[in-house]
Design a protein around this motif. Structure first.
Motif, PDB file in Angstrom:
ATOM      1  N   VAL A  56     -15.455 -20.552 -28.663  1.00  0.00           N
ATOM      2  CA  VAL A  56     -16.616 -20.968 -27.860  1.00  0.00           C
ATOM      3  C   VAL A  56     -17.834 -21.167 -28.745  1.00  0.00           C
ATOM      4  N   ALA A 106     -21.020 -18.478 -26.621  1.00  0.00           N
ATOM      5  CA  ALA A 106     -22.004 -19.547 -26.399  1.00  0.00           C
ATOM      6  C   ALA A 106     -23.344 -19.177 -27.025  1.00  0.00           C
ATOM      7  N   TYR A 107     -23.722 -17.914 -26.912  1.00  0.00           N
ATOM      8  CA  TYR A 107     -24.982 -17.456 -27.513  1.00  0.00           C
ATOM      9  C   TYR A 107     -24.933 -17.573 -29.038  1.00  0.00           C
ATOM     10  N   GLY A 125     -23.008 -19.562 -30.816  1.00  0.00           N
ATOM     11  CA  GLY A 125     -22.994 -20.966 -31.183  1.00  0.00           C
ATOM     12  C   GLY A 125     -24.361 -21.617 -31.045  1.00  0.00           C
ATOM     13  N   TRP A 126     -25.088 -21.253 -29.994  1.00  0.00           N
ATOM     14  CA  TRP A 126     -26.418 -21.837 -29.782  1.00  0.00           C
ATOM     15  C   TRP A 126     -27.380 -21.419 -30.888  1.00  0.00           C
ATOM     16  N   LEU A 186     -21.375 -29.056 -30.125  1.00  0.00           N
ATOM     17  CA  LEU A 186     -22.033 -29.799 -29.053  1.00  0.00           C
ATOM     18  C   LEU A 186     -23.550 -29.808 -29.200  1.00  0.00           C
ATOM     19  N   ARG A 187     -24.110 -28.740 -29.740  1.00  0.00           N
ATOM     20  CA  ARG A 187     -25.560 -28.672 -29.922  1.00  0.00           C
ATOM     21  C   ARG A 187     -26.030 -29.589 -31.034  1.00  0.00           C
ATOM     22  N   VAL A 195     -19.786 -24.723 -28.950  1.00  0.00           N
ATOM     23  CA  VAL A 195     -21.209 -24.849 -28.597  1.00  0.00           C
ATOM     24  C   VAL A 195     -22.013 -25.338 -29.794  1.00  0.00           C
ATOM     25  N   ARG A 196     -21.668 -24.856 -30.972  1.00  0.00           N
ATOM     26  CA  ARG A 196     -22.405 -25.301 -32.168  1.00  0.00           C
ATOM     27  C   ARG A 196     -22.193 -26.793 -32.438  1.00  0.00           C
TER      28      ARG A 196
END
Length: 146
Positions: A120, A55-56, A58-59, A127-128, A124-125
Motif C-alpha cells: 500500500v 497509505a500514511y 506512502g503519502w 500514485l502521489r 500510494v507513493r
C-alpha cells in the motif's frame, strides 16, 4: 568573506503513526487468538489498520519503514499474544502454543504485515508522484568574487 549555507529539512516523523499501528496490531492479533472461530473482528481491524498505515507511509514518502514495521509490531504484540494464547488454551498448553506462535508463526505474520503495509505504501507513493526533485536539499551561495 561571507557565505550562506541553508539546509532544507524534508523529514516527516512517523513515530506516532507507527505507535498507533503497532497497538492496533497487538489488539488485532490478540482478538484473533482469543476468538478462534470468529476471526472477522481481528482480521478486519488488522487489515484496515495496515492499509491506513501503509497509505500514511506512502503519502509521507516513508515506504522504507515497512521493512521495520513487522519488528515493531512483534516487539509490542508478543506479550499480549502469549497471554491471549494462555487464556484461550489454558496455562501450560497456551504457554507452549503462544511461544510457537510468537516465534515461528511470526515469520508468517510479519511477512503478511510487510506485504500489506509495504504494498500500500508503494502504491500510494507511486500514485502521489515523485514531488519536486529539482530543488537540492542543500543550497550554498558563494560570496561574490572580487
Amino acid at each position: 568573506m561571507d557565505f550562506v549555507y541553508q539546509v532544507r529539512s524534508r523529514t516527516h516523523s512517523v513515530r506516532a503513526a507507527s505507535a498507533l499501528w503497532t497497538l492496533a496490531m497487538a489488539v488485532s492479533l490478540s482478538l484473533w487468538e482469543l476468538h478462534g472461530s470468529d476471526l472477522h473482528k481481528g482480521e478486519t481491524l488488522g487489515l484496515v489498520a495496515s492499509i491506513l498505515y501503509g497509505a500514511y507511509l506512502g503519502w509521507n514518502r516513508r515506504a522504507a519503514t515497512a521493512f521495520v514495521a513487522p519488528l515493531l509490531s512483534w516487539g509490542v504484540a508478543w506479550l499480549p499474544l502469549w497471554i491471549a494464547a494462555m487464556v484461550r488454551h489454558g496455562f501450560f498448553k497456551g504457554a507452549v502454543i503462544g511461544l510457537v506462535l510468537i516465534t515461528a508463526g511470526w515469520i508468517i505474520i510479519g511477512l503478511m504485515e510487510f506485504v500489506v503495509v509495504g504494498g500500500v505504501a508503494l502504491l500510494v507513493r507511486v500514485l502521489r508522484g515523485g514531488g519536486s526533485r529539482f530543488e537540492p536539499d542543500v543550497v550554498i551561495i558563494d560570496p561574490p568574487s572580487s
